[in-house]
Design an enzyme around this catalytic site. Structure first.
Site, short mmCIF file in Angstrom:
data_model
loop_
_atom_site.label_atom_id
_atom_site.label_comp_id
_atom_site.label_asym_id
_atom_site.label_seq_id
_atom_site.Cartn_x
_atom_site.Cartn_y
_atom_site.Cartn_z
CG HIS A 113 45.67 -6.85 110.44
ND1 HIS A 113 44.63 -6.99 110.90
CD2 HIS A 113 46.68 -6.66 111.41
CE1 HIS A 113 44.67 -6.90 112.46
NE2 HIS A 113 45.97 -6.76 112.50
CD GLU A 122 43.19 -10.09 107.06
OE1 GLU A 122 42.58 -10.44 107.79
OE2 GLU A 122 44.17 -9.39 107.25
CB CYS A 154 40.57 -7.71 112.78
SG CYS A 154 41.26 -6.29 111.87
CB CYS A 212 40.76 -6.85 107.81
SG CYS A 212 42.50 -6.45 108.29
#
Length: 182
Positions: free
Chosen positions: A107, A109, A135, A138
């Protein structure tokens, strides 16, 4: 969860979704928030994700300075999904918001946090701007990295992430672009 519901101009209304009421009016979504969200969208364009609509970008900022950026894509040295010509998650019929480990990409992040660690840049006390709600995986990384504020635009089907942000005291705000408020 705190949700930033922007009014006209630089005014902002912070809304506590869990309590169902406004908790304060101030101007946390200023010109800098708009600029950094625009930057997150630019970074999202660098994605190597095969799926349309899955371009995610992230910018970590401290004292109005960009510390790191990240986008969703395969780790260095691995072929990207675009290069593979397919999405493994779609091929396996995996629903969005589930089984994140079954994807070549990491991801946005995560990439931004990893860049900070790799470069020796402190992001403790920073603000994270992301095109999409983080999510739960993260969210845990964001909390442990010491990030104090998360500003995102699009939702993500992960209610648990909202709960752990709330419990950890991380300020979570949903961004509404100024042109969408008219």
């Amino acid at each position: 969860m705190l949700k930033n519901l922007r009014g006209g101009g630089a005014e902002a209304l912070i809304f506590d979704v869990s309590a169902g009421r406004a908790v304060r009016e101030d101007a946390p979504m200023d010109k800098w928030d708009i600029r950094f969200m625009e930057m997150a969208h630019v970074i999202a364009g660098w994605t190597s994700c095969f799926m349309p609509g899955r371009s995610i970008g992230c910018v970590i900022v401290k004292d109005k300075r960009i510390m790191t950026t990240g986008y969703n894509g395969a780790p260095a040295g691995l072929r990207t999904c675009k290069e593979r010509g397919e999405c493994m998650r779609r091929k396996l019929n995996i629903a969005s918001g589930t089984r994140a480990e079954l994807c070549y990409a990491i991801h946005a992040e995560q990439n931004a946090i990893i860049q900070a660690a790799k470069l020796g840049v402190s992001i403790d006390g920073a603000t994270l701007y992301c095109t999409h709600q983080p999510c739960s995986v993260c969210a845990k990384m964001i909390i442990n990295a010491g990030i104090q504020r998360v500003v995102y635009q699009e939702g993500y089907p992960d209610q648990f992430s909202l709960e752990i942000f709330k419990e950890a005291g991380v300020r979570l705000e949903q961004f509404t672009p100024p042109d969408a408020q008219k």
